[in-house]
Motif scaffolding. Structure first.
Motif, PDB file in Angstrom:
ATOM      1  N   GLN A 144      -8.253  22.012  34.336  1.00  0.00           N
ATOM      2  CA  GLN A 144      -8.275  23.376  34.836  1.00  0.00           C
ATOM      3  C   GLN A 144      -9.465  24.202  34.350  1.00  0.00           C
ATOM      4  N   PRO A 145      -9.901  24.096  33.080  1.00  0.00           N
ATOM      5  CA  PRO A 145     -11.011  24.946  32.635  1.00  0.00           C
ATOM      6  C   PRO A 145     -12.328  24.707  33.366  1.00  0.00           C
ATOM      7  N   VAL A 146     -12.496  23.551  34.033  1.00  0.00           N
ATOM      8  CA  VAL A 146     -13.784  23.258  34.673  1.00  0.00           C
ATOM      9  C   VAL A 146     -13.670  23.191  36.193  1.00  0.00           C
ATOM     10  N   LEU A 147     -12.543  23.560  36.746  1.00  0.00           N
ATOM     11  CA  LEU A 147     -12.349  23.500  38.193  1.00  0.00           C
ATOM     12  C   LEU A 147     -12.815  24.785  38.858  1.00  0.00           C
ATOM     13  N   GLN A 148     -13.303  24.664  40.083  1.00  0.00           N
ATOM     14  CA  GLN A 148     -13.679  25.826  40.881  1.00  0.00           C
ATOM     15  C   GLN A 148     -12.489  26.354  41.671  1.00  0.00           C
ATOM     16  N   HIS A 149     -11.559  25.467  42.035  1.00  0.00           N
ATOM     17  CA  HIS A 149     -10.380  25.862  42.799  1.00  0.00           C
ATOM     18  C   HIS A 149      -9.114  25.343  42.116  1.00  0.00           C
ATOM     19  N   ALA A 150      -8.050  26.089  42.235  1.00  0.00           N
ATOM     20  CA  ALA A 150      -6.763  25.751  41.627  1.00  0.00           C
ATOM     21  C   ALA A 150      -5.733  25.568  42.744  1.00  0.00           C
ATOM     22  N   PRO A 151      -5.562  24.355  43.243  1.00  0.00           N
ATOM     23  CA  PRO A 151      -4.634  24.159  44.358  1.00  0.00           C
ATOM     24  C   PRO A 151      -3.197  24.468  43.971  1.00  0.00           C
ATOM     25  N   ARG A 152      -2.470  25.044  44.906  1.00  0.00           N
ATOM     26  CA  ARG A 152      -1.041  25.262  44.710  1.00  0.00           C
ATOM     27  C   ARG A 152      -0.290  23.992  45.113  1.00  0.00           C
ATOM     28  N   LEU A 153       0.843  23.761  44.503  1.00  0.00           N
ATOM     29  CA  LEU A 153       1.733  22.680  44.896  1.00  0.00           C
ATOM     30  C   LEU A 153       2.973  23.338  45.483  1.00  0.00           C
ATOM     31  N   ALA A 154       3.139  23.253  46.808  1.00  0.00           N
ATOM     32  CA  ALA A 154       4.277  23.867  47.493  1.00  0.00           C
ATOM     33  C   ALA A 154       5.342  22.805  47.704  1.00  0.00           C
ATOM     34  N   VAL A 155       6.435  22.907  46.947  1.00  0.00           N
ATOM     35  CA  VAL A 155       7.538  21.950  47.037  1.00  0.00           C
ATOM     36  C   VAL A 155       8.649  22.620  47.833  1.00  0.00           C
ATOM     37  N   VAL A 156       8.783  22.256  49.091  1.00  0.00           N
ATOM     38  CA  VAL A 156       9.709  22.945  49.988  1.00  0.00           C
ATOM     39  C   VAL A 156      10.676  21.947  50.612  1.00  0.00           C
ATOM     40  N   GLY A 157      11.814  22.457  51.037  1.00  0.00           N
ATOM     41  CA  GLY A 157      12.816  21.632  51.706  1.00  0.00           C
ATOM     42  C   GLY A 157      13.690  22.487  52.582  1.00  0.00           C
ATOM     43  N   PRO A 158      14.388  21.884  53.543  1.00  0.00           N
ATOM     44  CA  PRO A 158      15.180  22.675  54.486  1.00  0.00           C
ATOM     45  C   PRO A 158      16.473  23.217  53.899  1.00  0.00           C
ATOM     46  N   THR A 159      17.010  22.563  52.881  1.00  0.00           N
ATOM     47  CA  THR A 159      18.284  22.988  52.289  1.00  0.00           C
ATOM     48  C   THR A 159      18.243  22.770  50.787  1.00  0.00           C
ATOM     49  N   LYS A 160      19.304  23.184  50.112  1.00  0.00           N
ATOM     50  CA  LYS A 160      19.434  22.873  48.688  1.00  0.00           C
ATOM     51  C   LYS A 160      19.786  21.391  48.522  1.00  0.00           C
ATOM     52  N   GLY A 161      19.593  20.877  47.318  1.00  0.00           N
ATOM     53  CA  GLY A 161      19.939  19.493  47.038  1.00  0.00           C
ATOM     54  C   GLY A 161      18.925  18.478  47.497  1.00  0.00           C
ATOM     55  N   GLN A 322     -12.738  19.063  55.225  1.00  0.00           N
ATOM     56  CA  GLN A 322     -13.722  20.119  55.043  1.00  0.00           C
ATOM     57  C   GLN A 322     -13.042  21.458  54.793  1.00  0.00           C
ATOM     58  N   ASP A 323     -13.868  22.449  54.479  1.00  0.00           N
ATOM     59  CA  ASP A 323     -13.452  23.842  54.358  1.00  0.00           C
ATOM     60  C   ASP A 323     -12.366  23.998  53.299  1.00  0.00           C
ATOM     61  N   ARG A 324     -11.338  24.804  53.578  1.00  0.00           N
ATOM     62  CA  ARG A 324     -10.338  25.108  52.558  1.00  0.00           C
ATOM     63  C   ARG A 324      -9.541  23.871  52.158  1.00  0.00           C
ATOM     64  N   ALA A 325      -9.307  22.962  53.093  1.00  0.00           N
ATOM     65  CA  ALA A 325      -8.605  21.727  52.722  1.00  0.00           C
ATOM     66  C   ALA A 325      -9.398  20.954  51.680  1.00  0.00           C
ATOM     67  N   ALA A 326     -10.719  20.937  51.803  1.00  0.00           N
ATOM     68  CA  ALA A 326     -11.553  20.256  50.810  1.00  0.00           C
ATOM     69  C   ALA A 326     -11.483  20.977  49.470  1.00  0.00           C
ATOM     70  N   ASP A 327     -11.503  22.306  49.484  1.00  0.00           N
ATOM     71  CA  ASP A 327     -11.382  23.064  48.235  1.00  0.00           C
ATOM     72  C   ASP A 327     -10.067  22.735  47.532  1.00  0.00           C
ATOM     73  N   THR A 328      -9.001  22.649  48.308  1.00  0.00           N
ATOM     74  CA  THR A 328      -7.680  22.430  47.743  1.00  0.00           C
ATOM     75  C   THR A 328      -7.523  21.023  47.186  1.00  0.00           C
ATOM     76  N   TRP A 329      -8.045  20.035  47.879  1.00  0.00           N
ATOM     77  CA  TRP A 329      -7.855  18.649  47.468  1.00  0.00           C
ATOM     78  C   TRP A 329      -8.915  18.149  46.489  1.00  0.00           C
ATOM     79  N   GLU A 330     -10.027  18.857  46.348  1.00  0.00           N
ATOM     80  CA  GLU A 330     -11.107  18.352  45.501  1.00  0.00           C
ATOM     81  C   GLU A 330     -10.677  18.081  44.053  1.00  0.00           C
ATOM     82  N   PRO A 331      -9.904  18.960  43.385  1.00  0.00           N
ATOM     83  CA  PRO A 331      -9.495  18.640  42.016  1.00  0.00           C
ATOM     84  C   PRO A 331      -8.702  17.339  41.916  1.00  0.00           C
ATOM     85  N   LEU A 332      -7.865  17.033  42.924  1.00  0.00           N
ATOM     86  CA  LEU A 332      -7.088  15.805  42.899  1.00  0.00           C
ATOM     87  C   LEU A 332      -7.986  14.589  43.082  1.00  0.00           C
ATOM     88  N   VAL A 333      -8.933  14.691  44.013  1.00  0.00           N
ATOM     89  CA  VAL A 333      -9.856  13.583  44.241  1.00  0.00           C
ATOM     90  C   VAL A 333     -10.753  13.387  43.021  1.00  0.00           C
TER      91      VAL A 333
END
Length: 497
Positions: A144-161, A322-333
């Motif tokens: 994190q200290p050397v990254l330009q972008h900090a991607p969010r991790l959205a963990v979503v689901g249709p219901t509980k459980g 490219q674009d924002r998708a690249a910004d978001t995924w770059e730290p993982l790659v």
């Protein structure tokens, strides 16, 4: 004693009426110095090894691959590193000596494999690509200290459980400086983010952004701004009421039922959880036995990535998007490239698959939402009958010259298309007896009420909502036995269905 975090100096934030320092130097780990200008990130003035490699690259016109990270090849198993601005290259050996660099590649790939197995042991992810993404997101928090972008991790689901909270439990014990909460305010987040920010983990995010949560635009703005470095928030603070800037940059994971606001989803790695099938097995997560082993993995991640962080700051990985998708995924790659082995190929495959899926779902979501609105309009024009014949409903939809239904599919919308588009909303045709005494396939109005309220509410009902959630179908979850426990994880927790 944990390894010292690298001190990477970023360009200062522009303040109206104040100039920026032009150039300044900070120590570099390879015998040179890093020069930070006002308009870009740290550039490296190479030490002896990096300078020699740069001279060879300039003579041959080829890119320089960091020898400690493995050379990229056509199979996609090595890191794919592009040169930085003005010919700035990473050090020839970010891990130290050549033997240490080779060891770092092997250690990193093995460590990510263990982390992947640990996550998959306690949670069923919707796809192998999603499991890869979660693994690499956890690793990226330690950079994190050397990254330009900090991607969010959205963990979503249709219901509980669906395992959303359990996934948050597991990654909480492995990320860098976790800060977990089930609810929070912008004032709290402003004050906990600093030069070495925590990893924000928010469970039950639907209670923050849902239709009954009230006005949360400040918090949404903070999370949007924190996706990119040097996007501070300014507030009047202190007894003297001075304008004060608060940093917003921090990695964040948010879990909740239904979609998060679109502006957050657009900056996130989206994990769409599903309920487990009868044949999908996991191990029970117990703090006494599970957490210590996960902490050992966390400490090993930090010990592996911290020495490489300063070198990683200069690497620009080749991205399949490219674009924002690249910004978001770059730290993982980037984390995958540092690990080497199979991970660079796995990371790029996950990036391509998951971003393409989300893009396809956006188009499909718009079409499904349009269908719900049009059906509500047809019921209203006919004085809201209790039910409509499938044949009559299709004819009414296709007769609208401004709607896409007459040209949907090869020959226009039919009964199969209609049922397929409505399936995700749990709306199905049934045998209905109508007022003339005849029985036919049709749709009852009551079946649409819930979907109308959720996905296309009347303007008066939606006036106070921060954003309209949109239905997006999940990726098919994998099935199979419980993944084996990696070294250091207990093998004896009772398995639960």
């Amino acid at each position: 004693m944990p390894p010292r975090r690298p001190q990477v100096e970023w360009p200062p934030v522009a303040v109206p009426g104040q100039g920026l320092r032009s150039d300044r130097t900070v120590p570099s780990g390879d015998g040179g110095t890093a020069v930070a200008g006002a308009g870009d990130g740290p550039r490296r003035e190479a030490g002896p090894q990096a300078s020699e490699a740069g001279d060879r690259a300039a003579a041959s016109g080829e890119e320089v691959q960091a020898s400690g990270l493995g050379a990229g090849d056509e199979t996609g198993t090595g890191p794919h590193v592009a040169r930085g601005p003005e010919g700035a290259d990473g050090p020839a050996n970010p891990g130290g000596s050549a033997s240490r660099g080779d060891q770092a590649v092997s250690e990193g790939a093995e460590l990510l494999t263990e982390l992947r197995a640990a996550v998959g042991r306690y949670v069923v992810l919707p796809s192998p690509e999603a499991l890869t993404a979660v693994t690499l997101w956890v690793a990226a928090t330690h950079l994190q200290p050397v990254l330009q972008h900090a991607p969010r991790l959205a963990v979503v689901g249709p219901t509980k459980g669906c395992g959303k909270s359990r996934l948050l439990d597991v990654i909480t014990e492995t990320v860098h400086r976790p800060m977990i909460t089930v609810n929070t305010s912008p004032a709290v987040v402003y004050r906990v983010i600093g030069k070495n920010p925590p990893t924000l983990l928010v469970d039950e995010a639907d209670t923050i952004f849902g239709p009954k949560a009230g006005d949360k635009e400040d918090l949404r703005g903070l999370l949007n701004a924190g996706h990119q470095r040097n996007r501070p928030a300014w507030r009047i603070s202190g007894p003297e009421h001075k304008p004060t800037q608060f940093p917003t940059f921090a990695m964040a994971a948010l879990a909740g039922i239904g979609n998060l606001p679109d502006t957050i989803m657009d900056r996130a790695i989206v994990i769409r959880m599903q309920k487990r099938k009868a044949g999908e097995k996991i191990a029970q997560f117990r703090s006494r036995t599970s957490v210590p082993a996960l902490h050992r993995l966390r400490d090993r991640l930090d010990a592996w990535l911290t020495p490489l962080a300063e070198s990683a700051a200069d690497l620009v990985p080749e991205m399949p998007v490219q674009d924002r998708a690249a910004d978001t995924w770059e730290p993982l790659v980037l984390a995958a490239d540092l690990a080497g082995g199979d991970w660079p190929g796995l990371a790029r495959a996950a990036c391509s698959t998951m971003t393409r899926y989300e893009a396809d779902q956006d188009e499909e979501t718009a079409l499904k939402t349009r269908l719900l609105r049009d059906i509500r309009h047809i019921f209203a024009k006919r004085d809201d009958p209790e039910a409509l014949r499938t044949h009559d409903l299709i004819e009414a939809l296709r007769s609208d010259p401004e709607a896409p239904w007459a040209e949907h599919g090869a020959n226009g919308l039919n009964a199969y298309h209609l049922a397929n588009l409505l399936r995700d909303f749990d709306i199905k045709p049934a045998n209905v007896r109508f007022s003339d005494g005849r029985q036919a396939k049709g749709f009852t109005r009551n079946k649409f009420r819930d979907a109308w309220e959720r996905y296309c509410p009347e303007p008066s009902a939606a006036a106070n909502e921060p954003g309209s959630p949109r239905q997006r179908g999940p990726l098919a979850p994998p099935s199979g036995p419980v993944p084996p426990a990696p070294p250091g994880l207990p093998s004896g927790p009772k398995r639960a269905r």
